[in-house]
Design a protein around this motif. Structure first.
Motif: not given
Length: 650
Positions: A214-243
């Motif tokens: 219970i005490y140790a789980m929040p950092p894993a959730i927060r930093l995983t979410a932060h890492g995914i949200r920090s991925v450049p939008r251009s990289a995601v859009e390029a992948t989406e454009s390839l289907g």
């Protein structure tokens, strides 16, 4: 005009706060000792009796209620089996054999191999040396128990936390939903988890593991979410454009590009789990924490130091290995052509060591004749005796100065004031500092403290918390300004602060018990050492973030160093100062129960007594809730009184 009115209110606020405090003292003089809601330590309120009855009812229905039979007991059995498996693997006897499946040589070999494979040869050498040191201390089995419990909690935390973090990174709605829950999990003092968990899962490894995750789980959730949200939008859009499908986008872009942040989350989860595993010794978690607690209860400084040193070494090893693994994850480039052959060769070598540790007694149990643990304990005892004899004058003077000049007057004001006076002052201060919402929260919290039947203990704890927070802020401003103005000072002091944050809280108590004996001041100093690093870092970063042009303009105008600090840097870093005070206060409050182990009394002692004495279980549970209420009240006032986010300007 609105800004002028706002500035005038800001200028008047300190005056109004001072007037409220002065009026409090004047009213306290004639009303001292009236309506204090005082109870003797043995008295139990109807709430405490009701909680005791709930505990008894749960115990009586544990083996008959469907909720326990098919849900709680199943979870407890699954977690217990997993942790027991890890203990059997590296720490406890297995299948009737007098040694674990993996003896000391196998564990050292596997740890060194994994550290080299994921982090590099330097962390591998550090890890191997650290684990051999556990054996040299004569604490191999206790260290492996702690490691098994930590690994069990970390594995479960990551299995739950990383998927939730991915979900929070992909869904704005879920991110908004989970953030307040994570805030609550991290704000609540860790000890408060223990009482309700023992009610459901009894004492032992299962409850300790669940409390730890219970005490140790929040950092894993927060930093995983932060890492995914920090991925450049251009990289995601390029992948989406390839289907690409959603799964391909996640596994091919989002997770690889956020790998370093996720590894950082693993690092923080491990550190939090290791810190909590030692605290969970209060509910019979095996390992080094139990050794430290027993030594503290008997004031055996040498044994506590030896076990505390093992905890520090384990924390440093796990921190350095996971940090190096995160740094390696960030690097790009083709690996050396020799890496795969070396991986195979070292894997075979590790396998041979595991076989030897399984087969031969000398490789299974660490030899006792090379232990230096007794020498370390004797050395620590000698240093403690020297400190008590030769430094007693200085330490006694410091203890008396803080106790008689700060702690006793503030405690008298809080404890001996009528409850309605303290409540009124708290609400008025909340209105002045935070507004109507903070005042409503404060009023509710005051009512809950009264309802808990622990008003005097709550006020005693509040007095110690305020004194410790003042000392934390003095250190935070002093060292934070120094580090913010001097890069060399920052490079020298920051590793010390990192060590202070990495070191489990129990370890702080060992030297302070030797210097100050078991008193309230000992608990305050331990809380200050635990909370000061985060406050110092926040102040230093706030001072350093001030624009260079502003500092240069002040220097060109002929400002002295003192004028620069007091007229420019501290005012412009006011939001950082407020955040430092907020975080320092929360960290101090999280040490309340630890203070109860070394003479602090009040709510901390109530919680500890609730674990050890069945008739005080309800009182201990109410004390844990009171600690949460105090934390919420102080945290909300501090947050509401902070300047607007995103600006350091006055």
């Amino acid at each position: 005009m609105p800004s002028l009115v706002k500035d005038r209110r800001r200028l008047n606020r300190p005056v109004l706060v001072g007037a409220v405090l002065a009026a409090w003292v004047l009213i306290w003089i004639p009303t001292r000792g009236l309506d204090t809601l005082g109870l003797s330590p043995a008295d139990l309120t109807p709430l405490h009796h009701w909680l005791n009855d709930v505990n008894d009812t749960v115990g009586a229905n544990r083996n008959s209620s469907p909720f326990f039979l098919y849900f709680v007991n199943e979870i407890r059995a699954a977690v217990d089996s997993f942790v027991t498996f890890l203990q059997d693997l590296i720490a406890q006897p297995s299948y009737g054999r007098p040694v674990p499946v993996l003896g000391w040589l196998g564990v050292v070999a596997v740890v060194a191999y994994l550290s080299w494979a994921f982090a590099g040869w330097k962390p591998a050498v550090l890890a191997a040396a650290g684990f051999v040191f556990f054996g040299l201390q004569g604490l191999w089995e206790e260290s492996m128990d702690t490691l098994a419990l930590t690994l069990g909690a970390v594995v479960i935390s990551l299995l739950i936390g990383i998927p939730l973090g991915i979900w929070a990174g992909l869904s704005d709605r879920f991110h908004r939903l989970v953030t307040p829950v994570l805030d609550f999990m991290q704000t609540m003092p860790t000890f408060v988890y223990l009482a309700p968990l023992t009610l459901l899962f009894l004492i032992g490894p299962a409850s300790a593991t669940i409390a730890t995750l219970i005490y140790a789980m929040p950092p894993a959730i927060r930093l995983t979410a932060h890492g995914i949200r920090s991925v450049p939008r251009s990289a995601v859009e390029a992948t989406e454009s390839l289907g690409a499908t959603g799964w391909q986008k996640l596994t091919g872009v989002l997770l690889p590009l956020s790998k370093r942040t996720i590894v950082l989350g693993v690092n923080q989860t491990i550190m939090a789990a290791l810190s909590m595993v030692t605290i969970a010794a209060l509910i019979d978690a095996p390992g080094l924490g139990k050794t430290v607690i027993k030594a503290l209860q008997t004031l055996d400084v040498g044994t506590a130091f030896n076990a505390g040193l093992a905890i520090v070494v384990m924390a440093v090893v796990l921190d350095r290995v996971t940090t190096a693994a995160g740094d390696r994850a960030r690097r790009t480039g083709r690996p050396s052509r020799f890496r795969r052959p070396l991986l195979a060769v070292f894997a075979v070598a590790a396998g041979v060591c595991c076989y030897l540790s399984y087969t031969y007694f000398w490789a299974a149990e660490f030899p006792d004749d090379v232990s230096i643990g007794s020498d370390l304990s004797k050395g620590a005892d000698a240093v403690a005796r020297w400190a008590q004899e030769d430094l007693s004058t200085a330490t006694e003077a410091l203890k008396n100065a803080v106790t008689y000049a700060l702690l006793n007057p503030l405690e008298a004001l809080l404890v001996q004031s009528p409850w309605w006076l303290v409540g009124a002052v708290a609400v008025l201060l909340a209105v002045l500092l935070g507004g109507v919402r903070a005042a409503i929260t404060t009023a509710v919290c005051v009512a809950l403290l009264i309802g808990a039947g622990l008003w005097q203990d709550s006020m005693t704890t509040l007095a110690m918390t305020i004194v410790a927070t003042v000392m934390v802020m003095l250190l935070g401003v002093l060292f934070g300004v120094w580090m913010g103005r001097n890069r060399l000072a920052d490079r020298i002091v920051r590793p010390v602060l990192d060590a202070g944050q990495t070191m489990p809280a129990f370890v702080y108590l060992v030297p302070f018990l030797a210097l100050f004996s078991a008193t309230r001041f000992t608990a305050i100093v331990a809380a200050v050492v635990f909370a000061a690093p985060v406050a110092i870092k926040i102040v230093a970063d706030g001072v350093r973030a001030i624009p260079a042009a502003t500092a240069e303009a002040a220097t060109a105008a002929g400002s002295s160093a003192w004028q620069m600090i007091t007229k420019v840097q501290l005012p412009m870093a006011r939001s950082s100062l407020t955040l430092a005070a907020n975080q320092g206060l929360i960290y101090v409050l999280s040490m309340v129960v630890v203070g109860g182990l070394v003479g602090a009394g009040a709510l901390g002692y109530d919680v500890v007594a609730g674990f050890s004495q069945g008739q005080l279980y309800g009182k201990g549970l109410a004390a844990g809730a009171a600690i949460v209420v105090l934390g919420i009240m102080l945290d909300r006032i501090a947050r509401a009184s902070s300047p607007s986010k995103g600006s350091n300007h006055p």
